[in-house]
Design a protein around this motif. Sequence first.
Motif, PDB file in Angstrom:
ATOM      1  N   GLY A 119       4.039   8.260  14.129  1.00 30.85           N
ATOM      2  CA  GLY A 119       4.159   8.053  12.698  1.00 30.85           C
ATOM      3  C   GLY A 119       5.619   8.063  12.271  1.00 30.85           C
ATOM      4  O   GLY A 119       6.534   8.107  13.100  1.00 30.85           O
ATOM      5  N   HIS A 120       5.852   8.021  10.978  1.00 28.42           N
ATOM      6  CA  HIS A 120       7.211   8.116  10.459  1.00 28.42           C
ATOM      7  C   HIS A 120       7.731   9.539  10.655  1.00 28.42           C
ATOM      8  O   HIS A 120       7.010  10.518  10.426  1.00 28.42           O
ATOM      9  CB  HIS A 120       7.243   7.740   8.979  1.00 28.42           C
ATOM     10  N   PHE A 121       9.024   9.618  11.078  1.00 27.57           N
ATOM     11  CA  PHE A 121       9.609  10.934  11.348  1.00 27.57           C
ATOM     12  C   PHE A 121       9.772  11.729  10.058  1.00 27.57           C
ATOM     13  O   PHE A 121       9.562  12.930  10.024  1.00 27.57           O
ATOM     14  CB  PHE A 121      10.947  10.759  12.052  1.00 27.57           C
ATOM     15  N   TYR A 122      10.163  11.030   8.968  1.00 24.74           N
ATOM     16  CA  TYR A 122      10.263  11.663   7.661  1.00 24.74           C
ATOM     17  C   TYR A 122       9.202  11.059   6.742  1.00 24.74           C
ATOM     18  O   TYR A 122       8.273  10.405   7.201  1.00 24.74           O
ATOM     19  CB  TYR A 122      11.670  11.475   7.077  1.00 24.74           C
ATOM     20  N   ASP A 123       9.359  11.248   5.443  1.00 22.54           N
ATOM     21  CA  ASP A 123       8.339  10.813   4.491  1.00 22.54           C
ATOM     22  C   ASP A 123       8.191   9.298   4.474  1.00 22.54           C
ATOM     23  O   ASP A 123       9.147   8.543   4.674  1.00 22.54           O
ATOM     24  CB  ASP A 123       8.708  11.292   3.081  1.00 22.54           C
ATOM     25  N   MET A 124       6.971   8.860   4.203  1.00 20.31           N
ATOM     26  CA  MET A 124       6.666   7.450   4.003  1.00 20.31           C
ATOM     27  C   MET A 124       6.956   7.110   2.531  1.00 20.31           C
ATOM     28  O   MET A 124       6.510   7.806   1.626  1.00 20.31           O
ATOM     29  CB  MET A 124       5.192   7.206   4.333  1.00 20.31           C
ATOM     30  N   THR A 125       7.740   6.054   2.304  1.00 19.24           N
ATOM     31  CA  THR A 125       8.223   5.772   0.956  1.00 19.24           C
ATOM     32  C   THR A 125       7.565   4.575   0.294  1.00 19.24           C
ATOM     33  O   THR A 125       7.499   4.512  -0.936  1.00 19.24           O
ATOM     34  CB  THR A 125       9.737   5.526   0.984  1.00 19.24           C
ATOM     35  N   SER A 126       7.089   3.601   1.058  1.00 22.38           N
ATOM     36  CA  SER A 126       6.593   2.358   0.465  1.00 22.38           C
ATOM     37  C   SER A 126       5.447   1.791   1.279  1.00 22.38           C
ATOM     38  O   SER A 126       5.346   2.025   2.485  1.00 22.38           O
ATOM     39  CB  SER A 126       7.725   1.327   0.351  1.00 22.38           C
ATOM     40  N   VAL A 127       4.582   1.042   0.588  1.00 27.37           N
ATOM     41  CA  VAL A 127       3.385   0.449   1.201  1.00 27.37           C
ATOM     42  C   VAL A 127       3.219  -0.958   0.654  1.00 27.37           C
ATOM     43  O   VAL A 127       3.517  -1.222  -0.519  1.00 27.37           O
ATOM     44  CB  VAL A 127       2.120   1.290   0.886  1.00 27.37           C
ATOM     45  N   ALA A 128       2.736  -1.864   1.499  1.00 32.21           N
ATOM     46  CA  ALA A 128       2.415  -3.223   1.048  1.00 32.21           C
ATOM     47  C   ALA A 128       1.245  -3.753   1.858  1.00 32.21           C
ATOM     48  O   ALA A 128       1.191  -3.566   3.083  1.00 32.21           O
ATOM     49  CB  ALA A 128       3.618  -4.154   1.189  1.00 32.21           C
ATOM     50  N   TYR A 129       0.301  -4.396   1.169  1.00 35.30           N
ATOM     51  CA  TYR A 129      -0.851  -5.034   1.815  1.00 35.30           C
ATOM     52  C   TYR A 129      -0.524  -6.495   2.094  1.00 35.30           C
ATOM     53  O   TYR A 129       0.164  -7.163   1.299  1.00 35.30           O
ATOM     54  CB  TYR A 129      -2.069  -4.977   0.900  1.00 35.30           C
ATOM     55  N   SER A 130      -1.028  -7.021   3.215  1.00 35.32           N
ATOM     56  CA  SER A 130      -0.958  -8.454   3.457  1.00 35.32           C
ATOM     57  C   SER A 130      -1.965  -9.167   2.559  1.00 35.32           C
ATOM     58  O   SER A 130      -2.854  -8.534   1.974  1.00 35.32           O
ATOM     59  CB  SER A 130      -1.228  -8.770   4.928  1.00 35.32           C
ATOM     60  N   THR A 131      -1.863 -10.492   2.458  1.00 34.67           N
ATOM     61  CA  THR A 131      -2.698 -11.241   1.524  1.00 34.67           C
ATOM     62  C   THR A 131      -4.180 -11.159   1.864  1.00 34.67           C
ATOM     63  O   THR A 131      -5.018 -11.249   0.974  1.00 34.67           O
ATOM     64  CB  THR A 131      -2.266 -12.713   1.503  1.00 34.67           C
ATOM     65  N   ASP A 132      -4.522 -11.029   3.138  1.00 38.28           N
ATOM     66  CA  ASP A 132      -5.929 -10.914   3.516  1.00 38.28           C
ATOM     67  C   ASP A 132      -6.398  -9.473   3.600  1.00 38.28           C
ATOM     68  O   ASP A 132      -7.563  -9.211   3.912  1.00 38.28           O
ATOM     69  CB  ASP A 132      -6.185 -11.618   4.850  1.00 38.28           C
ATOM     70  N   GLY A 133      -5.522  -8.500   3.331  1.00 36.93           N
ATOM     71  CA  GLY A 133      -5.900  -7.094   3.352  1.00 36.93           C
ATOM     72  C   GLY A 133      -6.117  -6.517   4.725  1.00 36.93           C
ATOM     73  O   GLY A 133      -6.624  -5.406   4.858  1.00 36.93           O
ATOM     74  N   GLN A 134      -5.731  -7.251   5.783  1.00 37.44           N
ATOM     75  CA  GLN A 134      -6.001  -6.794   7.139  1.00 37.44           C
ATOM     76  C   GLN A 134      -4.856  -5.962   7.721  1.00 37.44           C
ATOM     77  O   GLN A 134      -5.069  -5.190   8.639  1.00 37.44           O
ATOM     78  CB  GLN A 134      -6.270  -7.999   8.043  1.00 37.44           C
TER      79      GLN A 134
END
Length: 873
Positions: A346-361
């Motif tokens: 996983g990420h060593f420090y905090d996770m800051t941002s998220v984005a979904y692809s257009t098909d949600g996969q």
Amino acid sequence: MKSDFKFSNLCGTVYKQGNLVFTPDGNSILSPVGNRVSVFDLVNNKSMTLPFEMRKNIITIALSPQATILITVDEDGRALLVNYPRQIVLHHFNFNEKVNDIKFSPDGKFFAVTHGKQVQVWRTPGFNREFAPFVLHRTYTGHYDDILHLSWSSDSKFFLTTSRDMTAHIYSLVPTEGFTHMTLSGHRDAVLGAWFSKDQKAIYTVSKDGALFHWRYATVASILNQEESDEEMEESKEVEEETKPADQVRWRIQERHYFLQAGAKVKSCAFHQDSNLLVVGFSSGIFGIWELPTFTNIHTLSISQKKIDTVAINATGEWLAFGCAKLGQLLVWEWQSESYVLKQQGHFYDMTSVAYSTDGQNIATGGDDGKLKVWNTVSGFCYVTFSEHTSGVSAVEFAKQGQVVFSASLDGTVRAFDLVRYRNFRTFTSPSPVQFTSLAVDPSGEVVCAGSMDSFEIFVWSVQSGKLLDVLEGHEGPVSSLAFSPTGLLLVSGSWDQTARTWDVFGRKKVVETFKHTSDVLAVAFRPDGKEIAASTLDGQISFWDVEDAKQTALIEGRKDISGGRKSTDRVTAENSASGKCFNSLCYTADGTSIIGGGNSKYVCIYDIATNILVKKYQISMNLSLDGTQEFLNSKKMTEYGSKDTMVDDDDQSDLEDRLDNTLPGTASGDLSVRRTRPEARTKCVRFSPTGRAWAAASTEGLLIYSLDDTIIFDPFDLEIDITPDSVLETLEAKEYLRALCMSFRLNEKNIIQQVFEGIPPKDVELVAQDLPEKYLERLLKFVGVHMESSPHVEFHLIWVTRLLMAHGRYLRENRGQYQTIFRTLQKALGSVKEDLASLCDANQYLLKYIITQCQKSSNSSMEGIQQNLLSA
């Protein structure tokens, strides 16, 4: 919009602390992730997180030999008894002591638990009819310090314990004639592991200083007979005759071995009885495999930069699992072929941002460690990691139908990554070094914009050429958020100067519209139709603005909704500590009727925009090991020096390298495993899936995914009294396919719909699709998109999709906003089916070539036979 979202999976974290456990078949591995347990299917390449939560971080787990019962124990000694196949919590129990290890006996009838300096053996629930789930069999004493490890003999009659007092003890489960409690001493450091050999004629013990002792149950004379020459044998006989007590049969050290890892200490170890393999993990990140009793080193490999906290071996002895808590790493290694079965981090420090692809996969995440990771929502695994950034990633966005992902970083660069070739093909920089805190990509994927923290400007680049097209000036504070309208004509920006602005990026007039707020703007979002803007501010409000008229249409006071939770150092109650509680991230649902927000709180809120009412509030974590999850603090933990939760009370930090604190004074972030700081429960970013079936939150615990579960809920549609499962099936048998299909949708039972859907012949699909009423069109397309992923009838589903689009194409085009989520669900299903077929064909390409050549040969031979018959005639 449906709001019955349930916790589905935890993707961003694979291991936190504790021990790893393989299932009896060896195909899956259980890993503690904070206060939850994740299961990784190593054969089918999928992961899932069990739905229950514990009060604090899990420190040890145990699975019964039949894989029916799972016991999890947290840091305070509280345990959960779980039905593993059904994933249901059966019972809560408190051992009232920190538990270092717990093991089931090989026959599954008992389990042993460390209880400080004692060992408690309990009867396993389910074998006998008892009033209480936990029945204590016996308590064993004898150690002078905390017990660290347990192991059972293969016949389940004896078990070994090791302790910090540098000894190992042998206990009998039930009183046995001729057996007395024995102590194995001789090590010079804490003993971390002890095991019986399969024939129970030998015992192996491993200590922290890297010593391995081989014990045998024999007399001194018998051991000397094996090791000495004939002359030494005679001398030993004389000594034996003089000293009668030495002739007693007892466990004695036969051999001493040392791992000889300079400067490294043993941190974890495991032994496989069937193959006599010993696996040892060291503090240097190196692990080794030794064959016993010859102590032959089979393999030594460095797999991590930090210490290896736990080691596990599957039932066949082929796969080794390693866990590294500091890096959050989980590795499964096949030692015979020297290849990775699983390698996740996983990420060593905090996770800051998220984005979904257009098909949600797929989901892209950015973290403070400067890494960009892409996760598959179906398998739950990270399949690519980009580490080109040299500082924290502040924002990520998908483009080009999910084939390109952009990231903005505090290192002053915006990078574009190709998810087909897995490379960084564009790097965008500003004329003068700045830190980028926000990112937006237009729908065509041709223009990328980033907002800066220090120069208050918005930079616009061309993706094709990589050149800087424009610099948008006007904000008087850091640009906190950017978003393009779905039409791609307008760009909205939010800033700490208490304004949100819309920019005509592609127009010549460069019209700028300003929306003034009463506080700093933290996040902005466009409605899917592009006619409305939502902006969250520092005072906990969400404002809605009409784009055309530049007027505020609605206002949501969200501070009371998102407020909650109290830190261990707070001097005020949770009700009064609402300052700083606000929404740092906003996202519209796919249909634009609701909005979701998350921030510096343990809550994520979903609002209905039309009525400005809170639809549902989700608590992202119940983990008391995090700050901000409790509403009321325990006054007993408050001392004159502060809260006991912030004090270091771990006795494991006896080594110098564990006690060194290299962090800067006063910092609340950094190497959290060394400094005694409790991470705070918060949500950095929330995003809705384009399919509308799920939403994801980047939280302190990891990437939480919540999805809809419609299988249990009975939700009929225009139901009448004469519509029953029997009547639907009778209509299907009468070959009234359209009527049967409509009746099944009105009943809305999934198994009935599936039976009717698959009972329609392919030749009649075209007629049924043409005559289908429009009010059932959305439900049928939605069912086809969901059912396609799990059904083997690929061509049948493609025929349905084609005929429905051909018959109702004009209606769908006129109402494309309403059917946007359905189209994305179909796109996701088609994409997954395409990937499955492609991987299947790649794996069997030589077999397919062989079948094709055989068919060609048979056709050529048949043609030659026909020609010979014609010539002979």
